[in-house]
Design an enzyme around this catalytic site. Structure first.
Site, PDB file in Angstrom:
ATOM      1  N   TYR A 264      64.710  46.778   2.271  1.00 29.26           N
ATOM      2  CA  TYR A 264      64.718  46.171   0.937  1.00 29.26           C
ATOM      3  C   TYR A 264      63.681  46.796  -0.008  1.00 29.26           C
ATOM      4  O   TYR A 264      63.976  47.146  -1.147  1.00 29.26           O
ATOM      5  CB  TYR A 264      64.468  44.662   1.050  1.00 29.26           C
ATOM      6  CG  TYR A 264      64.355  43.979  -0.287  1.00 29.26           C
ATOM      7  CD1 TYR A 264      65.491  43.580  -0.964  1.00 29.26           C
ATOM      8  CD2 TYR A 264      63.105  43.762  -0.871  1.00 29.26           C
ATOM      9  CE1 TYR A 264      65.388  42.968  -2.202  1.00 29.26           C
ATOM     10  CE2 TYR A 264      62.998  43.155  -2.104  1.00 29.26           C
ATOM     11  CZ  TYR A 264      64.138  42.754  -2.774  1.00 29.26           C
ATOM     12  OH  TYR A 264      64.027  42.163  -4.000  1.00 29.26           O
ATOM     13  N   ASP A 299      72.054  40.814   1.346  1.00 27.58           N
ATOM     14  CA  ASP A 299      72.677  40.169   0.197  1.00 27.58           C
ATOM     15  C   ASP A 299      72.339  40.889  -1.103  1.00 27.58           C
ATOM     16  O   ASP A 299      73.128  40.904  -2.043  1.00 27.58           O
ATOM     17  CB  ASP A 299      72.208  38.718   0.106  1.00 27.58           C
ATOM     18  CG  ASP A 299      70.700  38.606   0.169  1.00 27.58           C
ATOM     19  OD1 ASP A 299      70.145  38.760   1.279  1.00 27.58           O
ATOM     20  OD2 ASP A 299      70.084  38.355  -0.881  1.00 27.58           O
ATOM     21  N   LYS A 371      71.561  34.196   7.676  1.00 27.15           N
ATOM     22  CA  LYS A 371      71.204  33.591   6.389  1.00 27.15           C
ATOM     23  C   LYS A 371      72.283  33.945   5.380  1.00 27.15           C
ATOM     24  O   LYS A 371      72.525  35.114   5.100  1.00 27.15           O
ATOM     25  CB  LYS A 371      69.855  34.098   5.890  1.00 27.15           C
ATOM     26  CG  LYS A 371      69.472  33.424   4.568  1.00 27.15           C
ATOM     27  CD  LYS A 371      68.248  34.037   3.947  1.00 27.15           C
ATOM     28  CE  LYS A 371      67.968  33.375   2.617  1.00 27.15           C
ATOM     29  NZ  LYS A 371      66.876  34.056   1.891  1.00 27.15           N
TER      30      LYS A 371
END
Length: 520
Positions: A264, A299, A371
């Site tokens: 990320y 995500d 998640k």
């Protein structure tokens, strides 16, 4: 992989996982040869060094900068502190304070016998390891006493910028039914190469992640949970330039969930990839030992790329994140691999594709507490449509047995959530999870149907992408922009100057003591 409703090919799943393992092992060779300034600062924090100097510079930064300037960081900060304790009889905190004031020069202090120095470093480290072990045991004993919730954990955020106001909102959310409280970090903290000190009351779009803020929120949630007869999990962000330091602080203050992705920071914060890969390793060792569930950030790929076209990159990244977590000793039960409900609502049959993606992730990572992220990219400010989008997301969550469900807010894209927004989100989720309970176990998918075909295509494309990455190596893949459509150069980005090649005499006692997350 057990029975697949999607008729996924277990051999293809195994091949994809094996490719991801090779990618992670290849990258691990680089990781094992290097340390970073924040890894060493994390070691100092775990050895008990805290506080700031007269200029409000954190003492771990002062000591590491001192060692780096003298060319001594390659041996590891634990060596320097272990040696100084033996030579001076001072505590690590006193050594840091005297280094800061100029009374002590760690660089010119004669190095004693390395065996004795390492033994002292290990002795000091064991004290902290026992504290973290006690934190983990307390969490487990509390969950055993009050019972852990079955089904999706309801996860909401607070983001006022003021830790004291965050606590008020977190208490309210817990009373409304939230199971996980995430304190959003202030914008930009991921790019700070230090961790602010003390309780903070000013932040933009969130609140600073500091050890004192962690302590205050933990105490408040323990108190509120005691009244409610539930254990309320606390989440924060273990990412950015201080990834391992925040992991250390979280372990010391018994956080339960940490955003902790291997890629990320590289993709979305332009942090140097060499730095990030070394940092994520130590941060995950700490999280693994502390019993913290990590959340990966796939995500986010879908906020910069098309969720339908790029779905295979999410799965490929989940495989890679899984293997990096394995190398850091994280059990599957602590791998909160991320994915999201982010397809364009105008896409025909979009619900079927979302359902296919979520079911596929559930089947491929059956023991991981996935998640699942709600719609954000296509939330327009139309609160009525947004509430429907969130309801569809909750339906997929229920039907596919996702574990950690970040609740969507009908006011997404308008403002940070009000207490009333959270109440409506929790009411929406509770209604759907209650009325649809058991539906997922009752349904099968049509053989050769749209959902099955979609899952097969995503798996196949992910396996092909993993084969390309295995051939090129992870660093070159990131340079080519294979994830999220973002290209990053291997020597570019922030933080490269903080990467240091280890000396053969390097020591980090916490890796030895924590790796594997095992109890003893």
């Amino acid at each position: 992989m057990s029975h697949s409703k999607l008729n996924l090919d277990p051999k293809r799943v195994a091949e994809a996982r094996e490719l991801a393992q090779k990618i992670a092992l290849d990258t691990q060779k680089f990781i094992d040869r290097h340390t970073t300034v924040t890894v060493e600062r994390a070691v100092l924090r775990l050895l008990g060094i805290d506080g700031v100097d007269a200029e409000e510079v954190p003492l771990p930064n002062v000591v590491v900068a001192h060692l780096q300037k003298a060319g001594k960081l390659a041996l590891g900060a634990a060596n320097a502190i272990g040696n100084a304790v033996l030579k001076t009889g001072l505590t690590p905190q006193q050594i840091a304070e005297r280094t800061s004031s100029g009374e002590l020069d760690l660089a010119t202090l004669p190095m004693g016998d390395l065996f004795e120095v390492r033994a002292k470093a290990m002795e000091l480290a064991r004290e902290t390891v026992e504290r973290i072990r006690a934190n983990r045991n307390r969490r487990e004993e509390t969950l055993k006493a009050v019972g852990d919730k079955t089904g999706p954990l309801l996860y909401v955020i607070v983001a006022t910028g003021n830790i004291h106001e965050d606590i008020v909102q977190a208490r309210a959310a817990a009373k409304q039914g939230a199971d996980v409280i995430a304190v959003i970090r202030t914008t930009g903290q991921s790019l700070l190469d230090y961790v602010p000190f003390g309780a903070t009351t000013e932040g933009f779009g969130g609140t600073y992640a500091t050890q004192e803020n962690f302590r205050l929120m933990r105490a408040a949630l323990d108190e509120e949970g005691g009244k409610l007869g539930r254990y309320i999990r606390l989440c924060n962000y273990c990412s950015g330039l201080c990834m391992p330091e925040i992991a250390a602080m979280g372990a010391l203050e018994r956080l339960d969930v940490m955003l902790n992705d291997a890629l990320y920071g590289i993709l979305f914060r332009d942090i140097n990839m060499q730095r990030t890969m070394v940092d994520q390793y130590f941060s995950r060792i700490i999280n693994g030992f502390a019993g913290v569930i990590i959340n990966t950030g796939e995500d986010n790929y879908l906020t910069t790329d098309d969720a339908f076209e790029a779905a295979h990159t999410v799965l490929a990244s989940q495989f890679i994140n899984e293997q990096f977590a394995v190398l850091a000793g994280l059990p599957e039960e602590q791998m909160g691999l991320g994915h999201a409900f982010e397809m364009d609502p105008e896409l025909k049959k979009g619900f079927l594709y979302e359902l296919a993606q979520a079911q596929m992730a559930r089947e491929i990572f059956p023991r991981a507490p996935l998640k699942y992220m709600p719609p954000t990219k296509f939330m327009t400010g139309n609160i009525f449509r947004g509430h429907v989008q969130d309801a569809l997301f909750n339906m997929v969550t229920s039907m596919t047995n996702q574990r950690i469900c970040l609740l969507g807010m009908l006011t997404e894209a308008i403002h940070t959530p009000f207490m009333s927004d959270r109440y409506l989100a929790l009411e929406n989720a509770r209604y759907i999870f209650s009325t649809m309970e058991g539906l997922g176990d009752e349904i099968e998918f049509k053989k050769g149907g749209i959902i099955e075909q979609r899952a097969h295509a995503v798996l196949e494309n992910a396996a092909r992408l993993l084969a390309e990455i295995e051939r090129d190596g992870l660093f070159k893949t990131l340079e080519k922009g294979k994830f999220a459509g973002v290209k990053r150069p291997i020597n570019g980005g922030k933080g490269l100057e903080g990467v240091v090649e280890k000396d053969t005499a390097y020591v980090n006692p916490f890796i030895d003591l924590m790796l594997g997350g095992k109890k003893s």
